[in-house]
Structure formats: structure tokens, C-alpha cells
Enzyme design. Structure first.
Site, PDB file in Angstrom:
ATOM      1  N   HIS A  77     -11.460   3.076  -2.865  1.00 32.92           N
ATOM      2  CA  HIS A  77     -10.112   3.408  -2.395  1.00 32.92           C
ATOM      3  C   HIS A  77      -9.862   4.913  -2.507  1.00 32.92           C
ATOM      4  CE1 HIS A  77      -5.638   2.996  -2.106  1.00 32.92           C
ATOM      5  NE2 HIS A  77      -5.675   4.012  -2.951  1.00 32.92           N
ATOM      6  N   GLU A  78     -10.242   5.495  -3.632  1.00 40.23           N
ATOM      7  CA  GLU A  78     -10.027   6.931  -3.813  1.00 40.23           C
ATOM      8  C   GLU A  78     -10.887   7.747  -2.856  1.00 40.23           C
ATOM      9  OE1 GLU A  78      -7.546   7.805  -5.379  1.00 40.23           O
ATOM     10  OE2 GLU A  78      -7.173   5.865  -6.337  1.00 40.23           O
TER      11      GLU A  78
ATOM     12  N   HIS B  32      -9.223   8.016   0.445  1.00 41.56           N
ATOM     13  CA  HIS B  32      -8.256   9.117   0.518  1.00 41.56           C
ATOM     14  C   HIS B  32      -8.964  10.435   0.817  1.00 41.56           C
ATOM     15  CE1 HIS B  32      -4.493   7.239  -0.404  1.00 41.56           C
ATOM     16  NE2 HIS B  32      -4.903   6.752  -1.568  1.00 41.56           N
TER      17      HIS B  32
ATOM     18  N   GLU C 110      -1.482   4.412   1.694  1.00 37.27           N
ATOM     19  CA  GLU C 110      -2.082   3.509   0.715  1.00 37.27           C
ATOM     20  C   GLU C 110      -2.681   2.294   1.410  1.00 37.27           C
ATOM     21  OE1 GLU C 110      -2.618   4.105  -2.435  1.00 37.27           O
ATOM     22  OE2 GLU C 110      -1.642   6.045  -2.258  1.00 37.27           O
TER      23      GLU C 110
END
Length: 330
Positions: A130-131, A134, A201
Site C-alpha cells: 500500500h505504501e 503511494h 487511499e
């Protein structure tokens, strides 16, 4: 497009600085605020990531300190087509994580010890994916600059308190202008955080699920992190609330509602979206992530918490000769 959004954000922040400066000191205050904002914009571009990491006492980890995490991030970065980011550890019991850096070549991912102690290896991989999403989406530049400047806006409101009593200033609105600056500035900082669209998100959840290969790993991780964040305070985040939007789950207490003033989407909504994605997504490759203990199951395994659990480590490695430190620090 991401750089265009960044330019708009910086322009809005500059205008906000100038407006507050005008309320405090009239035209001269506006000019001073513009100069400060311009300097901070340049400084934030190059240094905001370092500042955020220092705010949370993040320590850069090397491969010999956290080999499992390093191997995991390297594999996930390769899956995402990204260069290997720097890896940071935060000695904090709250399970959480964030990414920072002005571009993929200067990116960093940070995980708390609480995250590594609480989550399974699959769930940690999903959070790191997930990071990295980003990073791949260039969200980290906007997020880090926003964190730095939002905190600075709140500090600017404090100046209104000190300069408000000066009757010789050029504030055209007088004490009313000072009150507006003191009230509007903190609210504006909150609005800036909300300007980082919460749809980012959802996009990072979707891409992170694709990078790690299983949406249910991330769904399970989000549930555990949300529960941990609700029970365990994050003192550094409470002291620096402008950085809250950078974390995968809001680290601040009392901010779990999916309302107008929330920096994150409702966790249950995110989990529901991931479950829906899992129903339409092809299973991960048969090999999983070699060397990390990850497999292609539809849900995380019930191993000891975190990839650092003693039983899990003893299953794969011979006993060490001396006492070993607990967690990724040893």
C-alpha cells in the site's frame, strides 16, 4: 498530473499564508508571509520527508537489522517496478506505517514496531505494498509537503496571539482580523489535510492489493491496524497532527468516523472495497513471495504475530547461540 496537483497545492498554501499575514499585519504582513511561504515551499520540497521522519523518531534500518522486512520491501518494489526505497523503523507500539519522499528515486517507507509485532508476514507485505502504491502514484510528495506546511500554518496562528495586541500594526481589520487569523488558520490546516483526497487511499489500497497479490491480506491488516490505533496512543502523531493523513490508518485518537473532517476513509468501507476486489481479482502467483513466508491463500495465515515471531523464526532457522533481541532491532 501529480506535479500539476502539487503546484496547485503549493499555490493554495501560499495564498493562505498571504491571507493570514494580511489579517495579522496588513499589506506588510502579507508581503512578509509571501516571502516566508516561498522559502518554505522550496525548503519543503527538498526536506519535508526528512522532517516528517524526524518528527516520528524514525530510524533508518539496514538489511542486517531487519532482513525479513528488507527482503519483503525489495520484492514488492520489484513487483511495482520501483527502485528500492529506504526502510525506516519507528519504535512505537501503535501498529501503523507511512511512506514519504519527493519521488520514487528518493522514497522511504516507515513501519512501527507495533505493526511488525501485531501483523502476520502477509499483512505486513500488504501494508508495505500500500505504501509503495503511494510512492508509485507520486502521492508522497504532496503528502509530505502538506504535512510540513499544514503544521506551519498552525504555527502562524500563534503569531497572531503575540502581534495582535500591537495597536501600531497595519492590520485593516484590527482585533477582529487577529481573531480571524487565530481561528481560521488551524481550521485551514485541517482543510489542507482534507485536500489530500481520501480517494487516494482507495487507489493505494487497490494498487497495493495488486502489488502484493491478495486484497484480503490488506483487508485483514487494515482491521488490525484500526483496532490497534483505537487502543494505543501515538504520542508523536498527537504532537504533530498535521502528519496524520500520511499514515495508512489515522493515528490520532477519536478520528475514526468517516465524516467531513476525517483525513481517512472509513476503514470498514475500505475493507468492503478490498473484499469486492478480491472477488474479481485473479489469485496471486503460485510462488508467492519467496523467502518471506508468503503464500497465495485467500486470507492471512494464523502464524505468530508479525514476521518476527519467535516460533515462526525458530521454524525456519536453527537456534542462535546467544540471546537475541526481540523484534526487528536485533
Amino acid at each position: 498530473m501529480s506535479y500539476f496537483r502539487t503546484a496547485l497545492l503549493l499555490a493554495a498554501m501560499t495564498a493562505l499564508f498571504m491571507g493570514i499575514g494580511f489579517l495579522i499585519g496588513g499589506q506588510s504582513g502579507m508581503v512578509i508571509a509571501f516571502l516566508i511561504a516561498a522559502a518554505m515551499n522550496v525548503f519543503s520540497y527538498w526536506n519535508s520527508d526528512k522532517m516528517v521522519l524526524r518528527m516520528h523518531h524514525a530510524i533508518e534500518a539496514h538489511e542486517h537489522q531487519a532482513p525479513e522486512l528488507f527482503h519483503m520491501v525489495r520484492q514488492l518494489a520489484a513487483n511495482a517496478g520501483l527502485p528500492m526505497p529506504k526502510v525506516y523503523l519507528i519504535d512505537n507500539p501503535q501498529p501503523n506505517a507511512f511512506a514519504t519522499g519527493r519521488n520514487p528515486q528518493n522514497a522511504a517507507v516507515a513501519a512501527t514496531t507495533g505493526l511488525l509485532d501485531t501483523l502476520s508476514a502477509e499483512e505486513v507485505a500488504a501494508v508495505m505494498a500500500h505504501e509503495l502504491a503511494h510512492v508509485k502514484n507520486h502521492d508522497t510528495l504532496i503528502m509530505t509537503i502538506t504535512a510540513t506546511l499544514a503544521g506551519a500554518i498552525s504555527m502562524l496562528a500563534n503569531f497572531a496571539f503575540f502581534f495582535g495586541g500591537n495597536r501600531d500594526n497595519n492590520n485593516p481589520l484590527g482585533f477582529i482580523g487577529v481573531l480571524l487569523a487565530m481561528i481560521v488558520a488551524p481550521l485551514a490546516a485541517m482543510l489542507v489535510q482534507m485536500a489530500i483526497s481520501r480517494t487516494r487511499e482507495y487507489a493505494a489500497d487497490r494498487m497495493g492489493a495488486e502489488i502484493c497479490g491478495n486484497p484480503m491480506w490488506l483487508a485483514s491488516a487494515l482491521a488490525k491496524i484500526a483496532g490497534g490505533a483505537a487502543r494505543i496512543p501515538n504520542e508523536d502523531a498527537e504532537r504533530n497532527p498535521a502528519t496524520a493523513h500520511m499514515f495508512i490508518i489515522n493515528p490520532l485518537s477519536g478520528q475514526r468516523m468517516d465524516n467531513l473532517f476525517s483525513t481517512h476513509p472509513n476503514t470498514e468501507n475500505r475493507i468492503a472495497a478490498l473484499r469486492d476486489l478480491a472477488g474479481h481479482m485473479a489469485p496471486a502467483g503460485a510462488g508467492g513471495f519467496a523467502g518471506t513466508g508468503l503464500h497465495e491463500d485467500r486470507a492471512p495465515r494464523t502464524d505468530p504475530p508479525g514476521p518476527w515471531g519467535r516460533r515462526e523464526r525458530s521454524d525456519r532457522h536453527p537456534p542462535s547461540r546467544g540471546p537475541s533481541k526481540r523484534g526487528p532491532w536485533g
